[in-house]
Design an enzyme around this catalytic site. Structure first.
Site: not given
Ligand code: BGC
Length: 726
Positions: A249
């Site tokens: 993530d």
């Molecule tokens: C979120 C994810 C997301 C990623 C990219 C993160 O902060 O937890 O769900 O896919 O950002 O945008």
């Protein structure tokens, strides 16, 4: 066909590490520099021409000419915004999720995105957690079914086809179990709960062919997921046979330093790659095609790095990017009329009729003067969480309702704002209401109150909205409440005074038109709650698939009469003392998972089971049992009903939930007619996980319960060792 092994053999250590990263940069010059330095993936730069330019640089200006993965969170729509995933789950209709995924993929891929960070398949049983809105609710079975449907519809038959996206099941695993519902907080979940509740939707996504999986930002049982070798490498990759890409993530890898399990960001990257993460999102640069690498072969096993690179290259090959990474800027899809029609139909299917005691819905044609009030009267904030800035905006209810009911004289007053106190606004409504023959109060949460980093401790309607409902109730004018929210809300303080209540999670671009159709009765509000509505935040987590406890309560708490010991009030507490309940709350949630009704009435027939006894060996060998029953529409209108099948194992080696969802069907039945609904139960539906993490079928009686939320039927099934069936 690109020969992946031959390509890998030509790559330098630094070129390999460069492939294992995705970064987001706002400025075109930085994006171009990243593409030129051989990075494996970038976030979508915002248009097809820009994407083509970055792909051209990757293909033509790097030594190896490897195309880019272009990622974006296309969660419930690129341009045409469908209902939020939680709203979709309320439809109990997989076609809704499929329509979203198909339209999303067509629109996003046509402008250069090839990888979406969706679906989120975290089971969430705590509505304080703002990200509940991104998933499919509290049931592992329902979430697994939606996970499969979304993955298949995003990915189509071949990722190389136009109109497909590589899916990403996230956030692996148990992100919805954050303590106190606070986003990013630690999780602590037993291995059995992981197996029974949190892992199954990921397994379902993997079995459906999900191209990627994203790890969660949380630590689980003390080990941050970005360094959790057991779950990523042993379970996901080895046990489930996942051959796709595991992506971290955003900045989850360097955050191992804040978690306190890595001393430096470099150590953190080594730990993540070593645990089985293949692509690092954010963080320090891992490698540059013609420059230094952050880590050396002594920091992370080169065999592991090769495995990660192979996974990335295989995905690029599957997407057809080596042959053609470009899109035609003249052929960008959406938003278009067809997509909007699908979106509207999907949205109507997600609305839940919480109660309709006064039978005010659907609106009778006799209404002449209607007052529309509440912050959602004129707000266009219907898209919900996780929508990009280019999502197609919605109109308001004040636009849509008069169009559907042109003969009505409409008054529109805000009454209350979402968040701020507004005594004056409420006074206006109090004065105006008596001049109308109906009031529609449209209340809820603005989109920003749910989604990532949007946990709430108070689950009631924010601001003065409850006071607005009370004020309308006090006028004595008949009224309907429409709640539009990003999570299950506590409605305890006002629900008894509101005879007709529609509840929905944000419905997207077509929300107002869809709600107008439902209010008019052009569409049936046959949605059901995919997450329990608690009586108070203090009752959370409260969910249907709970275990019984050794002291289940028979009656609820109450503070109304004297008790002999604690000096609280409540005859119920005297009658049913020392049982599992709150002294100050009636028993059970306000509205349980699966709650919802409709505009007609149904009668359920007696269920018929294809066998009363089934051999465990036969089930293990793939035998199935069929359970069917008739659903009759006994009302005057055509309608739809949702049948849920639960199983309960009353005597097992480990405590089992009081009921566990194992099937669902949404069925349309014409007035006066009947339809037969049939469910198939296989061994997996009857399997439990024991304390040694073994999936087993145990002999004994299983209760099979069929319900539409209003009435219930049940049938018994006996599991035996050996015969019959084997
Ligand atoms: C979120 C994810 C997301 C990623 C990219 C993160 O902060 O937890 O769900 O896919 O950002 O945008």
């Amino acid at each position: 066909m690109t020969d992946i092994d031959a390509l890998l053999a030509r790559m330098t250590w630094s070129e390999k590490l460069a492939q294992l990263q995705i970064l987001w940069r706002p400025h075109p010059a930085e994006q171009e520099a990243l593409a030129a330095s051989g990075i494996g993936a970038l976030f979508w730069p915002g248009g097809p021409e820009r994407t083509n330019e970055l792909q051209r640089i990757a293909m033509e200006q790097t030594r190896l000419g490897i195309p880019l993965l272009i990622g974006l969170d296309v969660v419930h729509g690129q341009f045409t915004i469908f209902p939020t995933p939680l709203a979709q789950a309320a439809s109990f209709d997989l076609a809704v999720a499929e329509a979203d995924a198909r339209v999303s993929a067509a629109e996003a891929r046509s402008c250069g995105v090839n990888w979406t960070f969706s679906p989120m398949v975290d089971v969430s049983r705590d509505p304080r957690w703002g990200r509940s809105v991104e998933g499919f609710g509290e049931s592992p079975h329902l979430t697994s079914a939606f996970a499969r449907a979304k993955v298949r519809a995003y990915q189509g038959r071949s990722l190389a086809d136009p109109g497909t996206l590589a899916a990403c099941a996230k956030h692996f695993v148990a992100a919805g179990a954050v303590e106190a519902g606070r986003d990013y907080n630690s999780t602590d979940v037993s291995r059995r709960r992981l197996r029974e509740v949190h892992l199954p939707p990921f397994r379902a996504a993997v079995d459906a062919g999900a191209a990627s999986v994203m790890t969660s930002l949380m630590s689980l049982n003390g080990t941050p997921m970005h360094a959790n070798r057991w779950l990523i490498s042993d379970i996901l990759k080895a046990e489930y046979g996942f051959s796709g890409v595991v992506v971290s993530d955003a900045d989850g890898t360097p955050q191992l330093v804040a978690h306190g399990t890595a001393a430096t960001e470099t150590d953190a990257v080594a730990a993540s790659l070593g645990a089985g993460i293949d692509v690092v999102m954010g963080g320090p640069r891992l490698g540059r095609a013609d420059g230094d690498a952050l880590l050396g072969p002594g920091d992370v096993d080169p065999v592991r790095v090769d495995d990660a690179v192979r996974r990335v290259l295989r995905l690029k090959e599957a997407l057809g990017l080596f042959d053609n990474p470009y899109t035609d800027p003249g052929a960008v899809r959406g938003p278009d009329a067809d997509a909007r029609t699908e979106c509207r139909r999907a949205a109507t299917r997600c609305v839940v009729l919480l109660r309709n005691e006064g039978a005010l819905l659907p609106l009778a044609p006799s209404h002449r003067r209607i007052l529309l009030t509440g912050p959602y009267a004129e707000s266009c904030d219907h898209l919900g969480a996780w929508v990009q800035r280019f999502g197609l905006p919605a109109e308001s209810l004040a636009d849509a309702l008069p169009r559907r009911f042109p003969e009505v004289e409409w008054t529109v007053l805000p009454g209350a704002s979402f968040l701020d106190p507004s005594a004056e606004g409420i006074d206006d409504v109090r004065r105006s209401a008596p001049g109308h023959d109906l009031v529609i109060v449209a209340v809820g949460e603005p989109s920003d109150l749910s989604g990532e980093a949007a946990s709430r401790s108070d689950l009631r309607l924010p601001g003065d909205q409850e006071a607005l409902i009370e004020a309308v109730a006090a006028t004595g004018v008949p009224f309907v409440v429409v709640v539009i929210a990003g999570r299950p809300l506590v409605v305890e303080d006002w629900i008894e005074r509101a005879p007709s209540v529609l509840f929905t999670f944000h419905l997207g671009t077509e929300a107002p038109g869809a709600l107008a159709e439902v209010i008019a009765g052009d569409a049936e509000p046959a949605g059901r709650l995919p997450m329990t509505i608690p009586r108070s935040a203090g009752q959370v987590p409260v969910y249907l698939e709970q275990e019984n406890t050794g002291r289940p309560a028979r009656t609820g708490g109450s503070l109304r009469g004297k008790t002999h010991d604690v000096q609280l009030e409540g005859p119920n507490n005297l009658d049913d003392d020392f049982t599992s309940k709150y002294l100050d709350l009636p028993l059970g949630p306000r509205f349980a998972f699966g709650h919802g009704s409709g505009y007609t009435s149904f009668a359920l027939g007696e269920p018929a089971c294809s066998a009363e006894t089934v051999g465990i060996g036969a089930l293990e060998a793939g035998a199935t049992i069929t359970v069917g029953l008739e659903v009759a529409n006994t009302g005057a209108r055509d309608g739809e009903n949702v049948l849920l099948l639960y199983v309960h194992d009353p005597v097992a080696s480990v405590a089992q939930p009081v009921r566990r969802l194992a099937g669902f069907h949404r069925v349309a039945v014409r007035s006066g007619e009947r339809e037969t609904v049939s469910f198939t139960l296989d061994g997996a539906a009857l399997t439990l996980w024991d304390d040694d993490e073994r999936a087993i079928l145990e002999p004994g009686r299983i209760e099979v319960i069929l319900t539409d939320g209003t009435s219930e039927r049940s049938v018994s099934l006996e599991l035996v060792r050996g015969a019959p069936g084997r």
